[in-house]
Design an enzyme around this catalytic site. Structure first.
Site, short mmCIF file in Angstrom:
data_model
loop_
_atom_site.label_atom_id
_atom_site.label_comp_id
_atom_site.label_asym_id
_atom_site.label_seq_id
_atom_site.Cartn_x
_atom_site.Cartn_y
_atom_site.Cartn_z
CB ALA A 54 -0.88 0.00 1.24
CE LYS A 55 3.50 6.43 -4.47
NZ LYS A 55 4.90 6.40 -4.05
CB ALA A 56 0.28 4.18 3.50
#
Ligand SMILES: Cc1ncc(COP(=O)(O)O)c(C=O)c1O
Length: 313
Positions: free
Chosen positions: A158-160
C-alpha cells in the site's frame, strides 16, 4: 522541487485555485499519516502529451485504499478522468501528478474511520529527481543503516503516506552522508529498495530484482522494466537478494516514476563494475525513453493521451 503556486487543484470533485487547496490542521491525516497516494508522470511526445501507465497507477491507489479501509466516492474511471482534467486545466504537457486520498476533519481519536475520505489531485512541473547528469553518469549510493518497514507492520504494497516516514529517515541519512540515495535492507537483512525507487542488479546478463516479500512497493516502473527486459530477450529473476550481491553486480540501477531508470555507479564507495552505466541499463533506458518520447511504438498500451477521454482508449 519548487511549486509555481498557480493553477488548479482537483479537490473532492471540483477544480479550485492552488491557494485554496487547503485542509484544516485538525484533519486526521496531519496527525496520524492516514493517507494513501500515487506518483504519476505525464510526458510530452511527438504525438502529444501522454500519461504513463495511468490505469495501473489508479488501480494501485484503489488497492491502497482497500488495505486502509477507505471507501472512495469515485470509481477508477472517474479518478482517471480527474487526473486528465487537472492536467488540461493547468495546460501542462510534461508534469508530475499526485493523487492523494486522505482522512479529513471530524475527530482526532486514532481510529480514522469516523473521518471523511477526501480526494485531491495535484499536478506540477518537476524535473529529474536525482540530478541532471544522473541518467547518464549514474549516482553514488550507500546501504542505509535504517531498515525498511517490516512485514505485518506497515503494509509495503500500500502506498501510504505513513510509509514515507521510513523513507524520509533513509533519504535524510543518505543526504547527510553525501550520497544521492540509499538502498535499504529488509527486516531479514536482504535487499529491499531505495527511499522511493525499486532496485535492479545485473550479473552475467541476468536481471535481478528483490521479490515482493522483501518489503518493497510493487513499482509500476519496476513492472515496466521487467517487461522491457523480457522484450530484450533477457532473463529476469525476482527473488530475495543478499547484500553482498550489490558488490558483485555488473550493473545496478534504480527505477521509479521520479527516478525513471537511473544507473548506480557506486555503492558504499565501491564502484559498480567499471563505475559507468552498463549496456543492459542503457538498452532499457533506450526502450523506456523511446517509448515515452514517441520514438518507439506503444506496444504495451502504456500511454493515455492527455487530450482524449479515457473511455476512448
Ligand atoms: C518506496 C518506493 N518504492 C518504489 C517506487 C517506484 O514505484 P513506481 O515505479 O510505481 O513509481 C516508489 C515510487 O513511488 C516508492 O515510493
Amino acid at each position: 522541487m519548487g511549486f509555481s503556486e498557480t493553477g488548479k487543484v482537483w479537490m473532492n470533485g471540483k477544480l479550485v485555485d492552488w491557494k485554496d487547496a487547503t485542509i484544516h490542521v485538525a484533519s486526521h491525516v496531519v496527525h496520524y499519516g492516514s493517507g494513501v497516494f500515487e506518483g504519476i508522470r505525464s510526458y510530452d511526445s511527438k504525438k502529444g502529451a501522454n500519461v504513463f501507465r495511468l490505469p495501473e497507477h489508479m488501480r494501485r491507489l484503489l488497492d491502497s485504499c482497500r488495505v486502509y479501509r477507505m471507501d472512495l466516492a469515485y470509481t477508477l474511471e472517474q479518478l482517471t478522468d480527474a487526473v486528465l482534467e487537472t492536467i488540461r486545466a493547468n495546460n501542462f504537457k510534461s508534469c508530475y501528478i499526485r493523487p492523494l486520498v486522505y482522512r479529513g476533519y471530524a475527530q482526532l481519536g486514532v481510529n480514522p474511520m469516523p473521518c471523511p475520505v477526501e480526494v485531491a489531485v495535484l499536478v506540477w512541473e518537476w524535473d529529474s529527481s536525482l540530478g541532471d547528469d544522473a541518467l547518464v553518469k549514474g549516482i553514488d549510493v550507500g546501504v542505509s543503516s535504517w531498515t525498511r518497514i517490516a512485514p505485518n507492520t506497515f503494509p509495503a504494497l500500500a502506498k501510504a503516506t505513513a510509509n514515507y516516514a521510513n523513507s524520509a529517515l533513509i533519504k535524510m541519512q543518505a543526504t547527510v552522508d553525501g550520497y544521492a540515495e540509499a538502498i535499504a535492507l529488509d527486516e531479514s537483512g536482504v535487499l529491499s529498495e531505495g527511499s522511493g525507487q525499486n532496485l535492479f542488479l545485473v550479473r552475467d546478463n541476468v536481471v535481478y530484482t528483490p521479490s515482493l516479500t522483501s518489503s518493497i512497493l510493487q513499482g509500476i516502473t519496476r513492472d515496466t522494466v521487467l517487461t522491457l527486459t523480457r522484450d530484450l530477450g533477457l532473463e529476469v529473476r525476482e527473488q530475495p537478494l543478499p547484500r553482498e550481491f550489490l558488490y558483485l553486480a555488473d550493473e545496478a540501477f534504480f527505477c521509479g516514476t521520479a527516478a525513471e531508470i537511473t544507473p548506480i555507479r557506486s555503492i558504499d564507495k565501491v564502484a559498480v563494475s567499471s563505475g559507468r552505466r552498463g549496456p543492459v541499463t542503457e538498452a532499457l533506458q533506450e526502450r523506456f525513453f523511446g517509448l515515452i518520447k514517441g520514438d518507439l511504438p506503444d506496444e504495451h498500451n502504456w500511454l493515455t493521451p492527455v487530450g482524449a477521454p479515457v473511455a476512448a482508449k
